[in-house]
Structure formats: structure tokens, C-alpha cells
Design a protein around this motif. Structure first.
Motif, mmCIF file in Angstrom:
data_model
loop_
_atom_site.group_PDB
_atom_site.id
_atom_site.type_symbol
_atom_site.label_atom_id
_atom_site.label_comp_id
_atom_site.label_asym_id
_atom_site.label_seq_id
_atom_site.Cartn_x
_atom_site.Cartn_y
_atom_site.Cartn_z
ATOM 1 N N ILE A 1 -52.347 3.139 131.664
ATOM 2 C CA ILE A 1 -51.417 4.115 131.101
ATOM 3 C C ILE A 1 -51.864 4.368 129.671
ATOM 4 O O ILE A 1 -51.964 3.436 128.869
ATOM 5 C CB ILE A 1 -49.963 3.613 131.125
ATOM 6 C CG1 ILE A 1 -49.501 3.341 132.565
ATOM 7 C CG2 ILE A 1 -49.031 4.621 130.451
ATOM 8 C CD1 ILE A 1 -48.101 2.751 132.655
ATOM 9 N N VAL A 2 -52.164 5.615 129.347
ATOM 10 C CA VAL A 2 -52.642 5.965 128.004
ATOM 11 C C VAL A 2 -51.760 7.072 127.440
ATOM 12 O O VAL A 2 -51.707 8.175 127.993
ATOM 13 C CB VAL A 2 -54.108 6.437 128.025
ATOM 14 C CG1 VAL A 2 -54.562 6.773 126.604
ATOM 15 C CG2 VAL A 2 -55.012 5.384 128.636
ATOM 16 N N ARG B 1 -49.002 13.817 125.676
ATOM 17 C CA ARG B 1 -49.200 13.575 127.098
ATOM 18 C C ARG B 1 -49.364 12.083 127.367
ATOM 19 O O ARG B 1 -49.630 11.292 126.446
ATOM 20 C CB ARG B 1 -50.417 14.338 127.616
ATOM 21 C CG ARG B 1 -51.717 14.000 126.896
ATOM 22 C CD ARG B 1 -52.716 15.145 126.990
ATOM 23 N NE ARG B 1 -53.970 14.843 126.301
ATOM 24 C CZ ARG B 1 -54.168 15.042 125.006
ATOM 25 N NH1 ARG B 1 -53.207 15.518 124.252
ATOM 26 N NH2 ARG B 1 -55.349 14.758 124.464
ATOM 27 N N GLN B 2 -49.260 11.729 128.626
ATOM 28 C CA GLN B 2 -49.445 10.344 129.053
ATOM 29 C C GLN B 2 -50.248 10.333 130.348
ATOM 30 O O GLN B 2 -49.838 10.920 131.347
ATOM 31 C CB GLN B 2 -48.094 9.664 129.268
ATOM 32 C CG GLN B 2 -48.218 8.211 129.704
ATOM 33 C CD GLN B 2 -46.905 7.487 129.578
ATOM 34 O OE1 GLN B 2 -46.615 6.839 128.577
ATOM 35 N NE2 GLN B 2 -46.066 7.594 130.598
ATOM 36 N N HIS B 3 -51.410 9.692 130.308
ATOM 37 C CA HIS B 3 -52.284 9.587 131.481
ATOM 38 C C HIS B 3 -51.957 8.318 132.261
ATOM 39 O O HIS B 3 -51.747 7.256 131.666
ATOM 40 C CB HIS B 3 -53.751 9.536 131.053
ATOM 41 C CG HIS B 3 -54.215 10.711 130.260
ATOM 42 N ND1 HIS B 3 -54.226 11.995 130.752
ATOM 43 C CD2 HIS B 3 -54.689 10.793 128.980
ATOM 44 C CE1 HIS B 3 -54.699 12.821 129.826
ATOM 45 N NE2 HIS B 3 -54.982 12.113 128.741
ATOM 46 N N VAL B 4 -51.969 8.441 133.595
ATOM 47 C CA VAL B 4 -51.715 7.285 134.463
ATOM 48 C C VAL B 4 -52.786 7.233 135.547
ATOM 49 O O VAL B 4 -53.049 8.243 136.217
ATOM 50 C CB VAL B 4 -50.322 7.370 135.128
ATOM 51 C CG1 VAL B 4 -50.082 6.149 136.012
ATOM 52 C CG2 VAL B 4 -49.223 7.499 134.075
ATOM 53 N N LEU B 5 -53.400 6.074 135.711
ATOM 54 C CA LEU B 5 -54.361 5.845 136.790
ATOM 55 C C LEU B 5 -53.747 4.891 137.812
ATOM 56 O O LEU B 5 -53.239 3.826 137.457
ATOM 57 C CB LEU B 5 -55.651 5.230 136.256
ATOM 58 C CG LEU B 5 -56.730 6.150 135.677
ATOM 59 C CD1 LEU B 5 -57.930 5.309 135.240
ATOM 60 C CD2 LEU B 5 -57.166 7.204 136.677
ATOM 61 N N ILE C 1 -42.861 2.402 134.247
ATOM 62 C CA ILE C 1 -43.890 1.519 134.796
ATOM 63 C C ILE C 1 -44.762 0.982 133.668
ATOM 64 O O ILE C 1 -44.716 1.462 132.534
ATOM 65 C CB ILE C 1 -44.780 2.278 135.807
ATOM 66 C CG1 ILE C 1 -45.300 3.579 135.158
ATOM 67 C CG2 ILE C 1 -44.041 2.536 137.108
ATOM 68 C CD1 ILE C 1 -46.310 4.326 135.978
ATOM 69 N N LYS C 2 -45.599 0.000 134.035
ATOM 70 C CA LYS C 2 -46.575 -0.555 133.095
ATOM 71 C C LYS C 2 -47.812 -0.966 133.891
ATOM 72 O O LYS C 2 -47.745 -1.129 135.126
ATOM 73 C CB LYS C 2 -45.989 -1.767 132.359
ATOM 74 C CG LYS C 2 -45.607 -2.920 133.248
ATOM 75 C CD LYS C 2 -44.946 -4.030 132.444
ATOM 76 C CE LYS C 2 -44.637 -5.249 133.309
ATOM 77 N NZ LYS C 2 -43.733 -4.947 134.445
ATOM 78 N N PRO C 3 -48.975 -1.123 133.226
ATOM 79 C CA PRO C 3 -50.185 -1.537 133.935
ATOM 80 C C PRO C 3 -49.968 -2.834 134.713
ATOM 81 O O PRO C 3 -49.337 -3.773 134.221
ATOM 82 C CB PRO C 3 -51.208 -1.716 132.805
ATOM 83 C CG PRO C 3 -50.743 -0.789 131.737
ATOM 84 C CD PRO C 3 -49.247 -0.841 131.795
#
Length: 250
Positions: A139-140, A160-164, A190-192
Motif C-alpha cells: 500500500i503506497v 492517491r493510494q496504490h494497492v497491490l 487494510i494493511k500489508p
């Protein structure tokens, strides 16, 4: 009932009901109602008080959190947001998603992939959901501007917020929550390292915004430009399948 299994042969129950309000929004609705009541009952400014009371109802409606029936399938990628498919383009993934994750999970790479952009107006449900089942790998959060989220350059310039997410079969899906003109905060749930189900609630963006979804290489959308999609229900793509789809506006 939440968690109930339903199918296309009539199994399960269906009934209509008012959607609940997400806890994140209750305080804003209560504050809006309090202000309206003060204006009405203490200052007796009806010309302003009644519109404020109507606005408070709109605040509650903005944070509504309806149940969704999520299609099940390892290769199905469901929409993470309610809204309008405003852009479909072949683009390189954002730099924050390209490289491998800190725990060794694969990134999206540098090869161009299909990006589906979903624009959410203030009238749409703003709870975002996971497009697939899997593990949150990254999460970035990126600070930025608050230009119209419907513009293509909002993907690179807005807050923005990137999620993989890495699926159970090793495929990596990326999506980006993008703030818009009115939106001023992206709220993650959520969190990594978290394991999520397809269609699970993963966050919200306050007051109008956009979500970009980056499909794996070799996968193309099953939705059309201009189509309205529903978070957790509309199938955006089937991983590994490609082909031209055409639609007629009418």
C-alpha cells in the motif's frame, strides 16, 4: 443475510431493505443534523435550516454501505468501485507498482497493461472493495493535487493510494484510489499482509473520486467505456482472457 451463498438457480434469499450507514460516515451525518437543528430551532432561520437538514440526509446517503452479492471464481476480477467506466487504456503501471514487494511478491512490471478507470460521483456508493481474493502486498500513499478525477492526468497528479494484491494462484492485481475535486481523504481498511476475499471492503474515498484497476498482462476488460459498474458485483475481467467487445449506447 451477509455471507449467505446464492446462485443462478434460485438458491438463497433476496429482499429489499435500506442500506446501513458505514461507521466512518455517521459522525458527519450527526454533525450535519446538529447544525441544521441549531439553525432551525435556535436561530429560527427556516430558509437556511431546511436545506441544511436535506443536506444532512445527503451526507448519510453518501456513506451508505449496501450488501453486494460477489461472483465467485478464481479468475474473475470484480469491480472495486461503483461508478462510470470513464477511461480504458493500455498504459505502463505506476512506478510504485512496478517492482517486487518488500516480502518478495511480484510487482506489475514495466510492460503496458490495460487500465480501467471508474469515476465515482457524489451520488455513488463510495465504499471500495477488493477486486480479487488474495494477500495485500503493498500500500503506497502519494500526496498530490485535487483536480477533477475524471481527467486522465489525475492518475499521476492527484492524491492517491496504490494497492497491490497477490491472488492465491500468484497473479498480481493493482488498483489505485484517487481523490478528486471534493474528496479530501482516502480511508484504508487494510494493511500489508492482510488476506482479503473478493468483494471485501478495503476502504473509501470521501466525496467524489476515482479508482483505477490495472489488469494482468494478457487480460482485457469485459466492460465497455461508458458502462456503469457496481462494486463487488460487476465482473471487470476474467484473468487470462482477451477479445474485443462492442456495445451500442441507446
Amino acid at each position: 443475510m451477509s455471507g449467505e451463498l446464492r446462485d443462478n438457480r434460485g438458491r438463497g434469499d433476496a429482499e429489499w431493505g435500506l442500506p446501513p450507514i458505514h461507521p466512518e460516515g455517521r459522525k458527519y451525518g450527526i454533525i450535519a443534523v446538529a447544525i441544521a437543528l441549531v439553525v432551525l430551532l435556535i436561530f429560527d432561520w427556516e430558509l437556511l435550516g431546511w436545506p441544511l437538514l436535506a443536506l444532512s440526509a445527503g451526507v448519510f446517503a453518501f456513506f451508505r454501505d449496501p450488501e453486494r452479492v460477489v461472483p465467485q471464481g478464481d479468475r474473475l476480477l470484480v469491480s472495486p468501485a461503483d461508478g462510470l467506466v470513464s477511461l480504458i487504456a493500455l498504459v505502463p503501471p505506476p512506478a510504485e507498482m512496478q517492482h517486487a514487494t518488500e516480502d518478495g511478491g511480484p510487482g506489475l512490471g514495466t510492460e503496458p497493461v490495460m487500465r480501467i478507470s471508474i469515476f465515482m460521483s457524489v451520488f455513488d456508493v463510495h465504499i471500495n472493495r477488493s477486486p480479487i481474493a488474495g494477500t495485500i502486498r503493498r500500500i503506497v500513499y502519494m500526496p498530490g493535487r485535487f483536480m477533477n478525477a475524471d481527467l486522465d492526468k489525475a492518475s499521476e497528479e492527484n492524491e492517491r493510494q496504490h494497492v497491490l494484491i497477490q491472488s492465491t494462484d500468484g497473479k498480481t492485481i493493482g488498483f489505485t484510489q484517487i481523490a478528486g475535486l471534493v474528496a479530501r481523504r482516502i480511508v484504508p481498511f487494510i494493511k500489508p499482509g492482510d488476506i482479503v476475499a473478493a468483494g471485501q471492503r478495503v476502504g473509501l474515498i470521501r466525496f467524489g473520486s476515482r479508482v483505477d484497476v490495472y489488469l494482468p498482462v494478457g487480460t482485457e476488460p469485459k466492460v465497455l467505456l461508458g458502462q456503469r459498474v457496481i462494486a463487488g458485483e460487476t465482473v471487470l475481467a476474467e484473468i487470462g482472457t482477451a477479445g474485443l467487445l462492442e456495445g451500442v449506447s441507446q
